[in-house]
Design a protein around this motif. Structure first.
Motif, PDB file in Angstrom:
ATOM      1  N   TYR A  20      -0.738  -7.944   7.547  1.00 45.16           N
ATOM      2  CA  TYR A  20      -1.305  -7.308   6.359  1.00 45.16           C
ATOM      3  C   TYR A  20      -1.297  -5.790   6.525  1.00 45.16           C
ATOM      4  O   TYR A  20      -1.000  -5.054   5.574  1.00 45.16           O
ATOM      5  CB  TYR A  20      -2.734  -7.807   6.130  1.00 45.16           C
ATOM      6  CG  TYR A  20      -3.299  -7.454   4.767  1.00 45.16           C
ATOM      7  CD1 TYR A  20      -3.099  -8.301   3.680  1.00 45.16           C
ATOM      8  CD2 TYR A  20      -4.025  -6.279   4.563  1.00 45.16           C
ATOM      9  CE1 TYR A  20      -3.605  -7.983   2.421  1.00 45.16           C
ATOM     10  CE2 TYR A  20      -4.529  -5.956   3.312  1.00 45.16           C
ATOM     11  CZ  TYR A  20      -4.325  -6.809   2.252  1.00 45.16           C
ATOM     12  OH  TYR A  20      -4.823  -6.493   1.014  1.00 45.16           O
ATOM     13  N   THR A  31       0.793  -3.228   4.089  1.00 46.43           N
ATOM     14  CA  THR A  31       0.094  -2.124   3.425  1.00 46.43           C
ATOM     15  C   THR A  31       0.768  -0.793   3.728  1.00 46.43           C
ATOM     16  O   THR A  31       1.010   0.022   2.823  1.00 46.43           O
ATOM     17  CB  THR A  31      -1.383  -2.088   3.878  1.00 46.43           C
ATOM     18  OG1 THR A  31      -2.017  -3.319   3.510  1.00 46.43           O
ATOM     19  CG2 THR A  31      -2.116  -0.925   3.243  1.00 46.43           C
ATOM     20  N   MET A  63      -2.352   3.925   1.051  1.00 47.28           N
ATOM     21  CA  MET A  63      -2.630   2.811   1.960  1.00 47.28           C
ATOM     22  C   MET A  63      -3.983   2.193   1.652  1.00 47.28           C
ATOM     23  O   MET A  63      -4.144   0.963   1.661  1.00 47.28           O
ATOM     24  CB  MET A  63      -2.592   3.281   3.413  1.00 47.28           C
ATOM     25  CG  MET A  63      -1.212   3.541   3.966  1.00 47.28           C
ATOM     26  SD  MET A  63      -1.288   4.033   5.702  1.00 47.28           S
ATOM     27  CE  MET A  63       0.448   4.370   6.043  1.00 47.28           C
ATOM     28  N   PHE A 119      -3.665   0.228  -1.735  1.00 45.27           N
ATOM     29  CA  PHE A 119      -2.953  -1.040  -1.584  1.00 45.27           C
ATOM     30  C   PHE A 119      -3.681  -1.985  -0.636  1.00 45.27           C
ATOM     31  O   PHE A 119      -3.669  -3.206  -0.829  1.00 45.27           O
ATOM     32  CB  PHE A 119      -1.523  -0.788  -1.094  1.00 45.27           C
ATOM     33  CG  PHE A 119      -0.646  -0.119  -2.110  1.00 45.27           C
ATOM     34  CD1 PHE A 119      -0.515  -0.636  -3.382  1.00 45.27           C
ATOM     35  CD2 PHE A 119       0.057   1.040  -1.787  1.00 45.27           C
ATOM     36  CE1 PHE A 119       0.290  -0.013  -4.334  1.00 45.27           C
ATOM     37  CE2 PHE A 119       0.863   1.671  -2.729  1.00 45.27           C
ATOM     38  CZ  PHE A 119       0.979   1.141  -4.000  1.00 45.27           C
ATOM     39  N   GLY A 120      -4.301  -1.440   0.403  1.00 44.72           N
ATOM     40  CA  GLY A 120      -5.004  -2.281   1.365  1.00 44.72           C
ATOM     41  C   GLY A 120      -6.100  -3.110   0.725  1.00 44.72           C
ATOM     42  O   GLY A 120      -6.247  -4.303   1.007  1.00 44.72           O
ATOM     43  N   PHE A 133      -4.388  -5.236  -2.799  1.00 42.06           N
ATOM     44  CA  PHE A 133      -3.616  -6.452  -2.591  1.00 42.06           C
ATOM     45  C   PHE A 133      -4.505  -7.672  -2.337  1.00 42.06           C
ATOM     46  O   PHE A 133      -4.072  -8.810  -2.529  1.00 42.06           O
ATOM     47  CB  PHE A 133      -2.662  -6.282  -1.411  1.00 42.06           C
ATOM     48  CG  PHE A 133      -1.415  -5.500  -1.724  1.00 42.06           C
ATOM     49  CD1 PHE A 133      -0.773  -5.643  -2.945  1.00 42.06           C
ATOM     50  CD2 PHE A 133      -0.859  -4.630  -0.787  1.00 42.06           C
ATOM     51  CE1 PHE A 133       0.387  -4.930  -3.237  1.00 42.06           C
ATOM     52  CE2 PHE A 133       0.297  -3.920  -1.064  1.00 42.06           C
ATOM     53  CZ  PHE A 133       0.924  -4.066  -2.290  1.00 42.06           C
ATOM     54  N   TRP A 135       3.043  -7.823  -2.796  1.00 46.82           N
ATOM     55  CA  TRP A 135       1.743  -8.299  -3.282  1.00 46.82           C
ATOM     56  C   TRP A 135       1.619  -9.817  -3.108  1.00 46.82           C
ATOM     57  O   TRP A 135       0.594 -10.318  -2.642  1.00 46.82           O
ATOM     58  CB  TRP A 135       1.553  -7.912  -4.753  1.00 46.82           C
ATOM     59  CG  TRP A 135       0.129  -8.134  -5.246  1.00 46.82           C
ATOM     60  CD1 TRP A 135      -0.937  -8.582  -4.530  1.00 46.82           C
ATOM     61  CD2 TRP A 135      -0.344  -7.922  -6.575  1.00 46.82           C
ATOM     62  NE1 TRP A 135      -2.058  -8.656  -5.313  1.00 46.82           N
ATOM     63  CE2 TRP A 135      -1.722  -8.265  -6.587  1.00 46.82           C
ATOM     64  CE3 TRP A 135       0.251  -7.474  -7.756  1.00 46.82           C
ATOM     65  CZ2 TRP A 135      -2.501  -8.169  -7.738  1.00 46.82           C
ATOM     66  CZ3 TRP A 135      -0.529  -7.389  -8.900  1.00 46.82           C
ATOM     67  CH2 TRP A 135      -1.896  -7.723  -8.892  1.00 46.82           C
ATOM     68  N   GLN A 150       1.189 -10.344   0.584  1.00 47.97           N
ATOM     69  CA  GLN A 150      -0.059  -9.776   1.090  1.00 47.97           C
ATOM     70  C   GLN A 150      -1.280 -10.592   0.676  1.00 47.97           C
ATOM     71  O   GLN A 150      -2.203 -10.788   1.475  1.00 47.97           O
ATOM     72  CB  GLN A 150      -0.217  -8.329   0.599  1.00 47.97           C
ATOM     73  CG  GLN A 150       0.733  -7.325   1.241  1.00 47.97           C
ATOM     74  CD  GLN A 150       0.390  -7.040   2.687  1.00 47.97           C
ATOM     75  OE1 GLN A 150       0.836  -7.741   3.591  1.00 47.97           O
ATOM     76  NE2 GLN A 150      -0.410  -6.020   2.916  1.00 47.97           N
ATOM     77  N   ALA A 159      -9.349  -7.127   5.145  1.00 49.70           N
ATOM     78  CA  ALA A 159      -8.541  -6.090   4.490  1.00 49.70           C
ATOM     79  C   ALA A 159      -8.942  -4.709   4.974  1.00 49.70           C
ATOM     80  O   ALA A 159      -8.083  -3.824   5.152  1.00 49.70           O
ATOM     81  CB  ALA A 159      -8.699  -6.192   2.977  1.00 49.70           C
ATOM     82  N   THR A 203      -6.399  -2.212   6.766  1.00 52.00           N
ATOM     83  CA  THR A 203      -6.163  -0.889   6.178  1.00 52.00           C
ATOM     84  C   THR A 203      -6.402   0.203   7.204  1.00 52.00           C
ATOM     85  O   THR A 203      -5.643   1.183   7.282  1.00 52.00           O
ATOM     86  CB  THR A 203      -7.075  -0.679   4.957  1.00 52.00           C
ATOM     87  OG1 THR A 203      -6.822  -1.723   3.999  1.00 52.00           O
ATOM     88  CG2 THR A 203      -6.807   0.665   4.299  1.00 52.00           C
TER      89      THR A 203
END
Length: 430
Positions: free
Chosen positions: A114, A118, A140, A143-144, A147, A285, A288, A316, A320
């Motif tokens: 993951y 990311t 980041m 999206f972290g 997603f 996506w 993820q 997550a 991240t």
């Protein structure tokens, strides 16, 4: 008092899925296809495209993905029959405490992938759009956490995304491959391209099988929702064979024609940059959110909590942070190494189901499980050691050695127990 979610809302992370909560074959197929549309598989396919002629390439992809699909299909069958995911099945194979080891291995792998996804999305978006590099870290973070939204919702969130993303990706891939074939001068011309690198058949099959075997081991998180074992096995085999195979074929085609294995690079060469970015976004996506769902389920088992949504967000956040710290550079070799030690888990689970508990998991669940199941742990250790040192197809070797070892140890233990005199008989003989 903190409100707690019902088992249904949390997707049964610590319990078998009841019969009345099983899902349709179509929703499961979409989720599994979305999961197998994996960017890293395209890059692996690119390595194969530069090492083999066209006919040999197709043979390697077919064999490797068939083996991967069969491995996932057997686990899918077991998951559907028991209603359990890999984490729960591990309790019967390794013991209540021993299964924490497999939980940790699977958790680290999924959180690591993951983090990689990311970082990849943010970095490529900055490069492709010409944004300032300082935007990488904020992206980041976006999206972290972004997603994982569909994963935090649960199975229905994964299905919702897959219904939109999977058809769109299939269309984009079809258009891109048609253009690739045309730019190569047709399939006949494509078949005459000479490979530029060397790779053995065994190494190539290892690459195909090993790239996504960690995900296949945890595909039980969705196949446990199947209404029958046969349904789960068929749809899983097709999803992994077609999904992962198609991703590798796209990467191989791109490497042959454009010297690019990534879909964004391929579409950029075709003058389709905008569609390439869209494809990258959908591709990552759908992978993820499935990856986030994976680490949430196994995390619940490791932490002994039913709060899957909270575990999703926590995982997550860790991923991240890893991405922001730039750990993806050394993370991938570590994750590939972990891929050697994950297949034996599946091998032990298979052997435990078919020979250990003789499919009577419901009855076994009513008894106290041991803290450590020595045959399972020993078989896993043997499978891992042999796989790590094997020059052949390491993941497959790991599965077979672990399954065979467990079967032999289990039969030996049963034979020893059968020869021991019962307590009443022992007193009589005395």
């Amino acid at each position: 008092m903190i409100p707690t979610a019902s088992p249904q809302e949390e997707d049964y992370p610590l319990n078998p899925v009841p019969a009345d909560q099983r899902k349709s074959i179509w929703s499961m197929g979409l989720v599994l296809l979305g999961f197998t549309f994996f960017t890293a598989s395209m890059w692996a396919g690119g390595s194969l495209g530069q090492a083999f002629d066209f006919s040999t390439l197709l043979m390697v992809l077919a064999i490797g993905n068939l083996l991967l699909g069969l491995y996932a299909a057997i686990l899918g069958y077991i998951a559907a029959k028991t209603g359990m995911n890999t984490a729960l099945l591990s309790r019967f194979s390794f013991g209540k405490t021993g299964s924490k080891l497999t939980d940790l291995i699977l958790l680290l792998t999924q959180i690591g992938w993951y983090a990689w996804g990311t970082a990849t999305m943010a970095t490529l978006l900055v490069e492709l759009t010409g944004m300032q590099e300082l935007m990488t870290t904020p992206l980041m973070m976006v999206f972290g956490f972004g997603f994982c939204v569909t994963a935090s919702i649960g199975y229905r969130g994964l299905v919702w995304l897959s219904r939109l993303a999977v058809p769109a990706m299939i269309i984009l891939i079809g258009v891109s491959m048609a253009l690739t074939t045309a730019d190569a001068g047709g399939l006949a011309k494509l078949a005459t391209i000479t490979p530029t690198n060397d790779m053995s058949i065994a190494t190539a099959i290892t690459l195909v099988f090993g790239t996504f075997v960690a995900g296949a081991t945890q595909s039980t998180n969705w196949t446990r929702f199947a209404r029958s074992g046969k349904t789960a096995a068929i749809i899983t085999l097709l999803a992994f064979f077609i999904g992962n195979g198609l991703m590798m074929l796209v990467g191989a085609f791109g490497a042959l024609v454009y010297q690019e294995a990534d879909i964004v690079g391929i579409m950029t060469a075709q003058g389709l940059l905008t569609f390439g970015i869209l494809m990258l976004f959908l591709n990552l996506w759908t992978t993820q959110d499935n990856t986030a769902y994976n680490f949430s389920v196994v995390g619940c088992d490791l932490l002994a909590t039913g709060r899957r949504e909270a575990v999703t967000i926590g995982g997550a956040a860790i991923s991240t942070a890893l991405a922001v710290m730039g750990m993806q550079e050394w993370l991938v070799p570590f994750l590939v190494l972990l891929g050697t030690f994950i297949p034996p888990i599946g091998g032990v689970i298979m052997a435990s189901y078919f020979t250990g508990h003789k499919r009577r998991y419901a009855e076994a669940g009513q008894r106290a499980l041991p803290a450590f199941n020595l045959p399972g742990l020993t078989a896993y250790a043997l499978g891992s050691v042999v796989a790590y040192s094997s020059p052949w197809i390491a993941p497959i070797v790991g599965v077979l050695v672990a399954a065979l070892s467990f079967t032999v140890l289990q039969l030996a233990r049963q034979a020893i127990r059968a020869r021991r005199p019962r307590p009443g008989l022992r007193r009589h003989l005395a």
